[in-house]
Design an enzyme around this catalytic site. Structure first.
Site, PDB file in Angstrom:
ATOM      1  N   GLY A   1       0.784  -1.244   0.000  1.00  0.00           N
ATOM      2  CA  GLY A   1       0.000   0.000   0.000  1.00  0.00           C
ATOM      3  C   GLY A   1       0.807   1.281   0.000  1.00  0.00           C
ATOM      4  N   SER A   2       1.980   1.284  -0.655  1.00  0.00           N
ATOM      5  CA  SER A   2       2.759   2.532  -0.658  1.00  0.00           C
ATOM      6  C   SER A   2       2.062   3.617  -1.486  1.00  0.00           C
ATOM      7  CB  SER A   2       4.184   2.292  -1.150  1.00  0.00           C
ATOM      8  OG  SER A   2       4.217   2.061  -2.542  1.00  0.00           O
TER       9      SER A   2
ATOM     10  N   MET B   1      -4.760  -6.317  -6.830  1.00  0.00           N
ATOM     11  CA  MET B   1      -4.298  -7.354  -7.757  1.00  0.00           C
ATOM     12  C   MET B   1      -5.386  -8.360  -8.144  1.00  0.00           C
ATOM     13  SD  MET B   1      -1.325  -6.227  -8.281  1.00  0.00           S
ATOM     14  CE  MET B   1      -0.435  -7.497  -9.154  1.00  0.00           C
ATOM     15  N   ARG B   2      -6.622  -7.906  -8.288  1.00  0.00           N
ATOM     16  CA  ARG B   2      -7.686  -8.791  -8.748  1.00  0.00           C
ATOM     17  C   ARG B   2      -8.244  -8.273 -10.066  1.00  0.00           C
ATOM     18  NH1 ARG B   2      -7.673 -13.502  -7.026  1.00  0.00           N
ATOM     19  NH2 ARG B   2      -9.859 -13.778  -7.565  1.00  0.00           N
TER      20      ARG B   2
ATOM     21  N   LEU C   1     -11.256  -7.531 -12.275  1.00  0.00           N
ATOM     22  CA  LEU C   1     -12.660  -7.233 -11.958  1.00  0.00           C
ATOM     23  C   LEU C   1     -13.563  -7.631 -13.126  1.00  0.00           C
ATOM     24  CD1 LEU C   1     -11.832  -3.765 -10.409  1.00  0.00           C
ATOM     25  CD2 LEU C   1     -12.690  -5.760  -9.132  1.00  0.00           C
TER      26      LEU C   1
ATOM     27  N   ASN D   1      -7.076   3.521 -11.963  1.00  0.00           N
ATOM     28  CA  ASN D   1      -6.027   2.553 -11.626  1.00  0.00           C
ATOM     29  C   ASN D   1      -4.673   3.167 -11.968  1.00  0.00           C
ATOM     30  OD1 ASN D   1      -4.887  -0.012 -10.898  1.00  0.00           O
ATOM     31  ND2 ASN D   1      -4.621  -0.450 -13.077  1.00  0.00           N
TER      32      ASN D   1
ATOM     33  N   HIS E   1      -0.907   1.873 -13.311  1.00  0.00           N
ATOM     34  CA  HIS E   1      -0.218   0.713 -13.870  1.00  0.00           C
ATOM     35  C   HIS E   1       1.255   1.084 -14.050  1.00  0.00           C
ATOM     36  CE1 HIS E   1       0.253  -3.032 -16.052  1.00  0.00           C
ATOM     37  NE2 HIS E   1       0.962  -2.371 -16.937  1.00  0.00           N
TER      38      HIS E   1
ATOM     39  N   ASP F   1      -5.830  -3.270 -18.092  1.00  0.00           N
ATOM     40  CA  ASP F   1      -4.764  -2.284 -18.345  1.00  0.00           C
ATOM     41  C   ASP F   1      -4.939  -1.583 -19.700  1.00  0.00           C
ATOM     42  OD1 ASP F   1      -3.623  -3.131 -15.949  1.00  0.00           O
ATOM     43  OD2 ASP F   1      -2.409  -4.647 -16.941  1.00  0.00           O
TER      44      ASP F   1
ATOM     45  N   GLU G   1       5.204   7.048  -9.411  1.00  0.00           N
ATOM     46  CA  GLU G   1       3.806   6.678  -9.111  1.00  0.00           C
ATOM     47  C   GLU G   1       3.285   7.497  -7.937  1.00  0.00           C
ATOM     48  OE1 GLU G   1       2.790   2.491  -8.863  1.00  0.00           O
ATOM     49  OE2 GLU G   1       4.612   1.943  -9.917  1.00  0.00           O
TER      50      GLU G   1
HETATM   51  C1  GRF Z   1       2.585  -0.524  -7.884  1.00  0.00           C
HETATM   52  O1  GRF Z   1       3.743  -0.578  -8.667  1.00  0.00           O
HETATM   53  C2  GRF Z   1       1.371  -0.401  -8.757  1.00  0.00           C
HETATM   54  O2  GRF Z   1       1.560   0.384  -9.887  1.00  0.00           O
HETATM   55  C3  GRF Z   1       1.147  -1.837  -9.148  1.00  0.00           C
HETATM   56  O3  GRF Z   1       1.425  -2.581  -7.984  1.00  0.00           O
HETATM   57  C4  GRF Z   1       2.328  -1.861  -7.174  1.00  0.00           C
HETATM   58  C5  GRF Z   1       1.670  -1.673  -5.843  1.00  0.00           C
HETATM   59  O4  GRF Z   1       2.527  -1.108  -4.904  1.00  0.00           O
HETATM   60  N1  GRF Z   1      -0.177  -2.027  -9.697  1.00  0.00           N
HETATM   61  P1  GRF Z   1       1.935  -0.511  -3.552  1.00  0.00           P
HETATM   62  O5  GRF Z   1       1.063  -1.580  -2.907  1.00  0.00           O
HETATM   63  O6  GRF Z   1       1.171   0.722  -3.863  1.00  0.00           O
HETATM   64  O7  GRF Z   1       3.143  -0.233  -2.700  1.00  0.00           O
END
Ligand code: GRF
Length: 221
Positions: free
Chosen positions: A18-19, A96-97, A99, A113, A115, A151, A180
């Site tokens: 969850g960063s 990571m699911r 939908l 989202n 990516h 995506d 990100e």
């Molecule tokens: C990130 O690189 C995001 O783009 C990808 O998964 C990673 C998740 O990282 N879909 P975090 O859980 O936000 O740290």
């Protein structure tokens, strides 16, 4: 927290550390941010990010995908939680699911989202390894509206980073992740404020958002 009175209620969906969620919550806690996070949902009860969300004062809930018979049942449970919290905007951050089309259509124009590639290049997983294998010299991340195809949604904002000759997937991932954390809050602010919206399958920017949207496209130094 002071938000505009009509600020959309937002949910962040995670699966792990969850960063991105942490950077989003930090940005949205600033006075005047045009949206308010009220809920964090994870498909994994053990996700580290849930504790962070709770500390930040959000409702933090798990909808464990393993207890549902199929994707449709899981998505129905997810939808029920979002509606119970009167959510306006769904923010996928390392969720990571895959939908179901029904769920995605129900939240069309109201779900974002991030990516970790410059879409439409390198969909799916292991995007940094894909970029290295392809030999591209620029890589990056993309914030997009979610559509049923994986995506593939209309793009709100992108940020690019250089690929260095000595990069491995880990060093490249770290460089992209820093972008990100910068890009997603800025892109979310555009959408939450209505300055970027989905119309007929394209992202339409308000005239005054032009500069903000452009500024998100960083060039490598
Ligand atoms: C990130 O690189 C995001 O783009 C990808 O998964 C990673 C998740 O990282 N879909 P975090 O859980 O936000 O740290």
């Amino acid at each position: 927290m002071t938000h505009p009175p009509d600020a959309p209620r937002m949910a962040v969906l995670i699966s792990g550390r969850g960063s991105n969620m942490v950077s989003l919550l930090r940005a949205a806690a600033q006075p005047g941010f045009p949206g308010r996070f009220v809920l964090a949902l994870s498909n994994r009860p053990e996700a580290a990010g849930l504790a962070h969300a709770q500390e930040a004062g959000l409702a933090a809930e798990a909808v464990d995908h393993r207890v549902y018979a199929d994707r449709a049942a899981f998505d129905a449970a997810l939808d029920a939680r979002l509606r119970a919290h009167a959510i306006d905007l769904v923010v996928l951050a390392g969720f990571m699911r895959v939908l179901t089309p029904g769920f995605v259509e129900a939240w069309s124009g109201r779900m974002l989202n991030i990516h970790p590639s410059l879409l439409p290049l390198f969909r799916g997983t292991h995007t940094h390894a894909q970029a290295l294998a392809a030999g591209v010299r620029l890589h990056g991340c993309t914030v997009h509206f979610v559509v049923p195809e994986l995506d593939a949604g209309p793009i709100v904002a992108q940020a690019a980073v250089p690929v260095r000759p000595d990069d491995d997937a880990e060093t490249l991932a770290a460089r992209v992740l820093a972008e990100e954390h910068r890009l997603y809050p800025a892109a979310l602010a555009l959408v939450a404020s209505g300055r970027a919206r989905l119309e007929d399958g394209r992202v339409v920017f308000a005239p005054e958002a032009g500069c903000a949207a452009g500024a998100l496209h960083s060039l490598p130094v």
